[in-house]
Design a protein around this motif. Structure first.
Motif, mmCIF file in Angstrom:
data_model
loop_
_atom_site.group_PDB
_atom_site.id
_atom_site.type_symbol
_atom_site.label_atom_id
_atom_site.label_comp_id
_atom_site.label_asym_id
_atom_site.label_seq_id
_atom_site.Cartn_x
_atom_site.Cartn_y
_atom_site.Cartn_z
ATOM 1 N N CYS A 100 0.839 -1.204 0.000
ATOM 2 C CA CYS A 100 0.000 0.000 0.000
ATOM 3 C C CYS A 100 0.871 1.249 0.000
ATOM 4 N N VAL A 101 0.399 2.268 -0.711
ATOM 5 C CA VAL A 101 1.041 3.594 -0.653
ATOM 6 C C VAL A 101 -0.049 4.640 -0.451
ATOM 7 N N PRO A 102 0.273 5.742 0.232
ATOM 8 C CA PRO A 102 -0.750 6.774 0.440
ATOM 9 C C PRO A 102 -0.951 7.643 -0.799
ATOM 10 N N GLY A 144 6.862 -0.104 -2.852
ATOM 11 C CA GLY A 144 5.914 1.007 -2.780
ATOM 12 C C GLY A 144 6.659 2.295 -2.458
ATOM 13 N N MET A 145 6.304 3.391 -3.172
ATOM 14 C CA MET A 145 6.935 4.690 -2.918
ATOM 15 C C MET A 145 5.850 5.722 -2.630
ATOM 16 N N ASN A 146 6.008 6.441 -1.535
ATOM 17 C CA ASN A 146 5.057 7.487 -1.166
ATOM 18 C C ASN A 146 5.327 8.745 -1.991
ATOM 19 N N THR A 186 3.265 3.632 -7.027
ATOM 20 C CA THR A 186 3.152 5.015 -6.538
ATOM 21 C C THR A 186 1.677 5.413 -6.604
ATOM 22 N N HIS A 187 1.339 6.545 -6.009
ATOM 23 C CA HIS A 187 -0.028 7.048 -6.205
ATOM 24 C C HIS A 187 -0.128 7.842 -7.504
ATOM 25 N N ALA A 235 -0.005 2.756 -10.664
ATOM 26 C CA ALA A 235 -0.427 3.976 -9.978
ATOM 27 C C ALA A 235 -1.927 4.196 -10.151
ATOM 28 N N GLY A 236 -2.388 5.319 -9.596
ATOM 29 C CA GLY A 236 -3.819 5.671 -9.673
ATOM 30 C C GLY A 236 -3.949 7.173 -9.836
ATOM 31 N N HIS A 237 -4.730 7.820 -8.947
ATOM 32 C CA HIS A 237 -4.856 9.276 -8.824
ATOM 33 C C HIS A 237 -5.775 9.924 -9.849
#
Ligand SMILES: [Fe+2]
Ligand SMILES: [Fe+2]
Length: 275
Positions: free
Chosen positions: A66-68, A110-112, A155-156, A191-193
């Protein structure tokens, strides 16, 4: 072969209970080997939203990476935003902001990319960033691994824009990160966002990167923050050393089913899209 469930942008606080229940059923039935969540667990980083997000993730098998996301940092509570931005994320989701998983076939880092400071520059928000220290993580985790271990960074914020759209939301420091990933043999970024599902080769957007790396974006799995005609969806990704299949599982009004299937085959080091 490994199967990953790539879930993103669940935005508890803007979740839809029927879609949420169906999504849980669908992911569990798929029996993924690894579950990825690429951020925006909550809408406003509130305790109750985090508690629901934690409950949601607890339904799925482990390991999980999980990443924020930017929504996981408080927006209006400026004390929290600037001094304790991810305290609740670390309490409810995971204390590990550099999560890493590895077995004989796959390695996932995972990278924040979420930051407290955002600014408007050249007409678009640059609200995600990869720091030089995080590039060292890529080096430490991946550079020594054998080439047949499939290497993934989560990443996000995205590395490539949606097809036919102007670049927006691209993570700051993307080129430097991809340059390091090229050196260390990374195969895929997740990723997402943007709440849009799409995929492509990072070289289409980053001149100077020579390694073919697939960038896979997930839509919003369960929230009502859908963009245009994009359905609620998540990705099931099957990995073989030189074959990748991305199955978008989308909400059809009563259940999640297969929406789009994309195959990639790596031929002479280049990922070729087959459908
Ligand atoms: Fe989001
Ligand atoms: Fe986001």
């Amino acid at each position: 072969m490994k199967t990953l469930a790539h879930i993103s942008d669940i935005h508890f606080g803007r979740d839809q209970p029927d879609v949420t229940e169906a999504c849980i059923r669908d992911v569990v039935a798929a029996k993924p080997d690894i579950v990825i969540n690429s951020g925006d667990f909550t809408q406003r980083a509130r305790r109750a939203q985090y508690a629901k997000a934690r409950e949601f993730m607890a339904k799925f098998p482990t390991p999980q990476i999980c990443v924020p996301g930017n929504h996981d940092i408080p927006l209006y509570d400026v004390i929290r935003r600037f001094f304790f931005p991810l305290t609740r994320y670390r309490k409810y989701i995971t204390a590990d902001l550099r999560p890493f998983y590895k077995d004989d076939h796959v390695a996932i880092l995972g990278m924040n990319t979420a930051r407290s400071w955002t600014w408007k520059w050249n007409g678009f928000w640059k609200d995600g960033r990869i720091s030089p220290e995080q590039l060292l993580d890529v080096k430490l985790r991946f550079c020594e691994l054998p080439p047949d271990v499939f290497k993934i960074v989560v990443t996000h914020h995205p590395f490539i824009p949606p097809p036919k759209e102007r670049p927006h939301g691209i993570v700051h420091g993307a080129f430097e990160a991809l340059d390091m990933m090229e050196d260390c043999g990374v195969d895929m970024v997740l990723a997402g966002h943007l709440h849009m599902g799409y995929s492509g080769d990072v070289r289409t957007h980053h001149e100077g990167i020579k390694r073919s790396i697939i960038s896979v974006q997930a839509g919003t799995a369960i929230s009502n923050r859908r963009r245009g005609n994009e359905p609620n969806a998540y990705n099931l990704i099957t990995l073989n050393p030189n074959q990748v299949t991305i199955t978008v599982r989308a909400w059809n009004g009563s259940a999640f089913d297969t929406h789009i299937v994309t195959h990639y085959a790596r031929i002479e080091g280049i990922w070729q899209r087959e459908g």
